[in-house]
Design a protein around this motif. Structure first.
Motif, short mmCIF file in Angstrom:
data_model
loop_
_atom_site.label_atom_id
_atom_site.label_comp_id
_atom_site.label_asym_id
_atom_site.label_seq_id
_atom_site.Cartn_x
_atom_site.Cartn_y
_atom_site.Cartn_z
N ALA B 175 0.83 -1.21 0.00
CA ALA B 175 0.00 0.00 0.00
C ALA B 175 0.86 1.25 0.00
CB ALA B 175 -0.91 0.00 1.23
N ARG B 176 0.23 2.35 -0.39
CA ARG B 176 0.92 3.64 -0.27
C ARG B 176 0.02 4.61 0.47
NH1 ARG B 176 1.93 5.08 -5.40
NH2 ARG B 176 4.13 4.60 -5.55
N GLY B 177 0.54 5.20 1.54
CA GLY B 177 -0.23 6.16 2.33
C GLY B 177 0.47 7.51 2.33
N ILE B 178 -0.15 8.45 3.02
CA ILE B 178 0.47 9.77 3.16
C ILE B 178 0.41 10.17 4.63
CG2 ILE B 178 -1.70 10.96 2.52
CD1 ILE B 178 0.19 13.07 1.14
N SER B 179 1.50 10.79 5.11
CA SER B 179 1.60 11.04 6.55
C SER B 179 0.58 12.05 7.04
CB SER B 179 3.01 11.48 6.91
OG SER B 179 3.35 12.64 6.23
N SER B 180 0.06 12.89 6.15
CA SER B 180 -0.90 13.90 6.61
C SER B 180 -2.33 13.36 6.70
CB SER B 180 -0.84 15.14 5.73
OG SER B 180 -0.99 14.79 4.38
N ASN B 181 -2.54 12.09 6.30
CA ASN B 181 -3.86 11.47 6.48
C ASN B 181 -3.77 10.40 7.57
OD1 ASN B 181 -6.34 10.20 6.31
ND2 ASN B 181 -6.44 10.34 4.08
N TYR B 182 -4.04 10.83 8.80
CA TYR B 182 -3.81 10.00 9.98
C TYR B 182 -4.58 8.70 9.93
CZ TYR B 182 -3.35 9.08 15.03
OH TYR B 182 -3.08 8.54 16.24
N LYS B 183 -5.89 8.81 9.71
CA LYS B 183 -6.73 7.61 9.87
C LYS B 183 -6.48 6.57 8.81
CE LYS B 183 -9.94 9.75 12.87
NZ LYS B 183 -11.07 10.62 13.05
N GLN B 184 -6.29 7.04 7.56
CA GLN B 184 -6.04 6.10 6.47
C GLN B 184 -4.71 5.37 6.68
OE1 GLN B 184 -4.69 7.75 2.77
NE2 GLN B 184 -6.13 6.50 1.59
N LEU B 185 -3.68 6.14 7.05
CA LEU B 185 -2.37 5.53 7.24
C LEU B 185 -2.37 4.55 8.41
CD1 LEU B 185 0.53 5.42 6.21
CD2 LEU B 185 1.10 7.31 7.71
N LEU B 186 -3.10 4.91 9.47
CA LEU B 186 -3.21 4.01 10.64
C LEU B 186 -3.82 2.67 10.23
CD1 LEU B 186 -2.95 3.70 13.73
CD2 LEU B 186 -5.24 4.64 13.94
N GLU B 187 -4.87 2.71 9.39
CA GLU B 187 -5.49 1.47 8.91
C GLU B 187 -4.50 0.64 8.10
OE1 GLU B 187 -8.35 -0.05 9.67
OE2 GLU B 187 -8.35 1.58 11.14
N MET B 188 -3.73 1.33 7.22
CA MET B 188 -2.74 0.62 6.39
C MET B 188 -1.68 -0.06 7.25
SD MET B 188 -2.11 3.26 3.31
CE MET B 188 -3.31 3.51 2.01
N TYR B 189 -1.19 0.66 8.25
CA TYR B 189 -0.19 0.08 9.17
C TYR B 189 -0.76 -1.17 9.83
CZ TYR B 189 3.02 4.17 9.31
OH TYR B 189 3.92 5.14 9.04
N LYS B 190 -1.99 -1.05 10.31
CA LYS B 190 -2.58 -2.17 11.05
C LYS B 190 -2.76 -3.39 10.15
CE LYS B 190 -6.19 -0.55 13.39
NZ LYS B 190 -7.09 0.37 14.11
N LYS B 191 -3.21 -3.14 8.90
CA LYS B 191 -3.37 -4.26 7.97
C LYS B 191 -2.02 -4.89 7.65
CE LYS B 191 -7.58 -3.18 5.46
NZ LYS B 191 -8.12 -2.76 4.16
N ALA B 192 -1.00 -4.04 7.45
CA ALA B 192 0.32 -4.54 7.11
C ALA B 192 0.88 -5.40 8.24
CB ALA B 192 1.26 -3.38 6.81
#
Lengths: 277, 244
Positions: B175-192
């Protein structure tokens, strides 16, 4: 034996400029000198160090573990310079920038000191940018083997391009140097206690019905991300400063929705928004 | 009045951390801290970091940490995982370590489907050394080693997740996230991280991060550049998500 001097301050306070002036002047007066700048891996926000040695004999190694003169420009420099203090060390510090709390920690290690309220004096009479030159005045009072005129000459050469653009800078710097020397010469240890300043009280917690907004000055670097992200423009820079000396945001509770956007965007975890029952 | 806003897994003694004001990488690490807290893996994990600005995070977390240089963080992490399979290994690297000097390690780790989680920061330059051209620098973007802007000579920007999606098998999470979108990136981290915990295999999250000091931008311009300009070349989203 070479005279060993260590200078420590925030990056941007002019620590390296002061070190450069001392080392060039020493060379000009026929002395040997060495100068080694030292800072951390950070691009910004670290403590800036300068190792200096002045000697009539050749200098073999630029680093050392105990210094003859230790100069502290700011509060955060205190833990760094602690190890360089010995019983014979002269400790020069900015008594208008360093807090009592920090000085308390090194009280037992310091026997000889010189307190110069450099920042306060520079702010009041000159410009806060020349506070480092006021401290330079204090240092050169204790480098008796080098002529004062030589220091003045190097100082003006160092700022030559800036003076060309703005002639006021010449008087500011010379005034600061003289003020520093004057304080250092009059300084009497018996009369002046080993003390600094009380850090100003900063209001950290703001509340209204249902919302509590808290800022942490010990973490805030003043990047401004929270201000540009706030949907209701409730945040703006205030006069209070964070630990780096940068301005901190302040909240207008009338406009605050408690949406936590500022808390989530803060890279330093310096804001906390809570819904209160 | 709350006592602190720091994530629980952050090491309180090393704060304030060493990142520059407004750094996107620090933000990515704050969100990673929140993910570690939510999954409660602080006691079971190993944090591996690389050289570059990512090194500044070596004392960031109150977890066991290992470090090595120049992209070798991935083989080091894989070695650790092989020796202690029950450990949860988070490997943190920059675009220099992952896409340039350590590209071979990233490729081979992904190809073997090694069960580790890799978090890679993409800030479009080599930040610690003063903003040189990186594989991720955008076309036309000026850096200290490409003062005229990135051109044909330096080649096209490197799309890591898209490439890894081609060579990994179906169990990988990319996945690719962006640091300024907290909630989306948090979900990606958790899935990873869950992909690793559940034993499926390799997981990779690229994070677009701001670098105000080397981009010479203020707060608004940094957000605009990362959110508008960079996402044109590096689209945000899950590129590969294994079916449960």
């Amino acid at each position: 034996m070479p005279t060993k001097i260590i200078l420590a301050g925030e990056g941007g306070q002019g620590v390296q400029t002061v070190a450069k002036i001392i080392t060039i002047t020493a060379q000009r007066s026929g002395r040997n000198s060495s100068y080694l700048p030292g800072f951390g891996v950070e691009q910004r926000g670290g403590v800036s160090l300068a190792y200096l040695q002045i000697s009539s004999k050749p200098i073999t190694y630029p680093r050392f573990t105990k210094a003859d003169i230790v100069v502290a420009f700011c509060d955060r420099a205190i833990p760094t310079i602690k190890d360089f203090l010995s019983r014979d060390t002269l400790f020069i510090y900015d008594s208008s920038a360093i807090s009592d709390k920090s000085l308390e920690k090194i009280k037992n290690l310091v026997s000889n000191y010189l307190a110069i309220p450099a920042l306060a004096l520079a702010k009041e009479k000159l410009s806060s940018k020349v506070a480092n030159v006021v401290l330079l005045g204090g240092i050169i009072t204790h480098l008796k083997e080098i002529n004062y005129q030589e220091f003045e000459k190097t100082l003006l050469e160092e700022f030559a391009t800036k003076i060309e653009k703005n002639p006021e800078i010449k008087d500011l710097n010379l005034g600061a140097l003289k003020a520093g020397i004057e304080i250092a010469e009059k300084f009497n240890k018996e009369e002046t206690p080993f003390s600094g300043i009380e850090p100003p009280e900063i209001k950290t917690n703001f509340t209204k019905e249902g919302i509590s907004w808290t800022r942490f000055p010990e973490y805030c670097k003043g990047c401004g991300l929270c201000i540009v992200r706030c949907p209701t423009k409730a945040l703006q820079f205030s006069k209070d400063s964070g630990f780096l000396g940068n301005p901190m945001p302040i909240v207008d509770m009338e406009k605050c929705l408690g949406c936590k956007t500022c808390e989530l965007i803060c890279p330093d975890a310096a804001i906390k928004v809570e819904k209160t029952p | 009045m709350p006592e602190t806003a720091l994530p629980k897994s952050w090491n309180k003694e090393s704060k304030p951390h060493k990142f520059c004001p407004g750094c996107g990488q620090a933000l990515a690490l704050k969100i990673l801290g929140a993910a570690i807290d939510e999954l409660q893996i602080q006691e079971k994990m190993i944090y591996a970091t690389d050289i570059g600005c990512s090194l500044l995070s070596w004392s960031m977390f109150d977890v066991d940490t290992i470090q090595t240089h120049h992209g070798r963080t991935l083989p080091l992490s894989v070695g650790f995982k092989k020796a202690k399979p029950e450990a949860i290994v988070l490997s943190f690297t920059g675009d220099g370590g992952g896409y340039a000097i350590g590209a071979q390690h990233l490729l081979n780790t992904a190809m073997r489907n090694d069960p580790i989680t890799v978090i890679l920061i993409n800030n479009a330059n080599y930040a610690m050394t003063g903003g040189q051209l990186a594989p991720t620098t955008l076309m036309g973007q000026k850096t200290t080693t490409a003062p005229g802007g990135r051109g044909v000579v330096q080649g096209k920007p490197f799309k890591g997740p898209e490439m890894l999606a081609q060579i990994t098998n179906e169990d990988a999470y990319i996945a690719r996230g962006i640091s300024s979108n907290y909630k989306q990136l948090l979900e990606m981290y958790k899935k990873a991280i869950n992909n690793q915990i559940e034993g499926r295999g390799f997981s990779f999250v690229e994070v677009i991060a701001m670098c105000p000091v080397n981009w010479h931008t203020n707060a608004q311009e940094s957000l605009d550049f990362s959110e508008k300009e960079m996402t044109k070349i590096y689209p945000i989203g899950e590129i590969k998500c294994p079916q449960k």
